[in-house]
Scaffold this active site. Structure first.
Site, PDB file in Angstrom:
ATOM      1  N   SER A   1      -7.294  -5.130  21.925  1.00 35.87           N
ATOM      2  CA  SER A   1      -7.974  -3.837  21.884  1.00 35.87           C
ATOM      3  C   SER A   1      -9.217  -3.898  21.014  1.00 35.87           C
ATOM      4  O   SER A   1      -9.125  -4.020  19.790  1.00 35.87           O
ATOM      5  CB  SER A   1      -7.017  -2.756  21.354  1.00 35.87           C
TER       6      SER A   1
ATOM      7  N   GLU B   1     -14.654  -4.578  29.874  1.00 35.20           N
ATOM      8  CA  GLU B   1     -15.645  -3.512  30.047  1.00 35.20           C
ATOM      9  C   GLU B   1     -17.041  -4.098  30.226  1.00 35.20           C
ATOM     10  O   GLU B   1     -17.826  -3.623  31.056  1.00 35.20           O
ATOM     11  CB  GLU B   1     -15.625  -2.558  28.859  1.00 35.20           C
TER      12      GLU B   1
END
Length: 321
Positions: free
Chosen positions: A235, A139
């Site tokens: 994650s 991201e």
């Protein structure tokens, strides 16, 4: 620690605080559906740039259906669909796909797209952008790739915020969507103290799902002998749930990728545990873990709700080039 009492069958009692909300968020559901829809429409193989979401079980299921995960577009033939992951991609990736006239399905989470738009808008207005996030996370790579090289500086920690020396001129900040709410707030507080004129988003960039899951983790953690976070090591939002649980008073907190591998003997002296799941972890993994607990212990399950979620995103659009 006091040993758990047992019922007539000899099973020890164990109280489970089950966090709500937990598991899949709207952005993850949208991204997974994008791959499934592409496989249904075009047949395998469908290529996916980067893991569609950071969960081992989701990725393996999609692989079995015919998805091929790649890191470089050059690994995909131009005549097959390519899905861009939920984490977002640099503009250079979109440009490369367009140059090859590839059939692209952009599964970037709409909340990540919001951060991308903020970054492009600030750079276009001549503001140097300070990006609060973790180096190397896809991201962050995608967000930094929305602006010209050198237009964005990464700030990872409070120490970074105290030391960063951006170019002279107007400043703005954006954040990764999956950060610790508390940690990000402290970093932003430092940036605002050091640079009072810095521009920020109208609403926090940290997504609703990350905020809600951290709020729920704070409620199940106090006094718990253990908090189990179902999620994969890659994650970011799952790892932050472990940190949140520990900070909120859990004696111990772990990240568990595969519930079937958990050592039930480690709960021999436990009375109360908390259970949650990261935003990319499927609910079936929570159910698997609870089933294993129920086979060994006499469970008392309390659902602890921090927020109600009803967010739904429109499906990812499929467009050539």
């Amino acid at each position: 620690m006091i040993a758990s009492s047992a019922d007539k069958s000899g099973r020890a009692r164990l109280a489970v605080r089950l966090a709500a909300p937990r598991g899949f968020c709207a952005g993850v559901e949208r991204a997974i559906r994008a791959v499934e829809d592409a496989l249904a429409a075009y047949g395998p193989p469908v290529y996916v740039r980067h893991e569609i979401v950071h969960n081992t079980h989701v990725v393996n299921r999609l692989k079995a259906m015919g998805a091929v995960f790649i890191e470089d577009l050059d690994a995909a033939p131009a005549d097959r669909p390519v899905v861009l992951s939920a984490h977002g991609s640099p503009r250079a990736v979109h440009d490369a796909a367009a140059a090859r006239n590839m059939h692209v399905i952009d599964a970037t989470c709409p909340l990540v797209q919001k951060v991308h738009a903020e970054t492009r808008r600030n750079a276009a207005r001549g503001r140097h952008v300070l990006l609060v996030g973790h180096a190397g996370h896809p991201e962050v790579v995608g967000t930094m790739g929305q602006a010209p090289e050198g237009a964005v500086t990464l700030v990872e920690t409070c120490a970074d915020a105290e030391a960063v020396s951006p170019p002279a001129g107007p400043l703005a900040y954006v954040t990764q969507t999956t950060l610790s709410v508390d940690d990000a707030a402290e970093i932003v507080r430092i940036l605002k103290r050091r640079f009072p004129a810095i521009e920020g988003p109208r609403r926090s960039d940290i997504c609703y799902a990350t905020s809600n899951r951290q709020a729920a983790a704070k409620r199940i953690a106090p006094g718990a002998d253990l908090v189990v976070v179902i999620g994969s090591p890659a994650s970011s939002n799952s790892r932050r749930l472990v940190d949140t649980a520990l900070a909120a008073g859990a004696a111990r907190a772990i990240l568990l990728d595969a519930p079937e591998t958990f050592d039930l003997d480690s709960l021999e002296d436990a009375q109360t545990i908390g259970l949650t799941a990261g935003a990319s972890a499927p609910e079936v993994l929570v159910e698997t873990f609870l089933a294993r607990l129920a086979a060994r212990f006499r469970l008392t399950i309390e659902t602890v709700e921090a927020a109600a979620e009803d967010v739904v995103f429109k499906p990812a659009m499929m467009a050539a080039g």
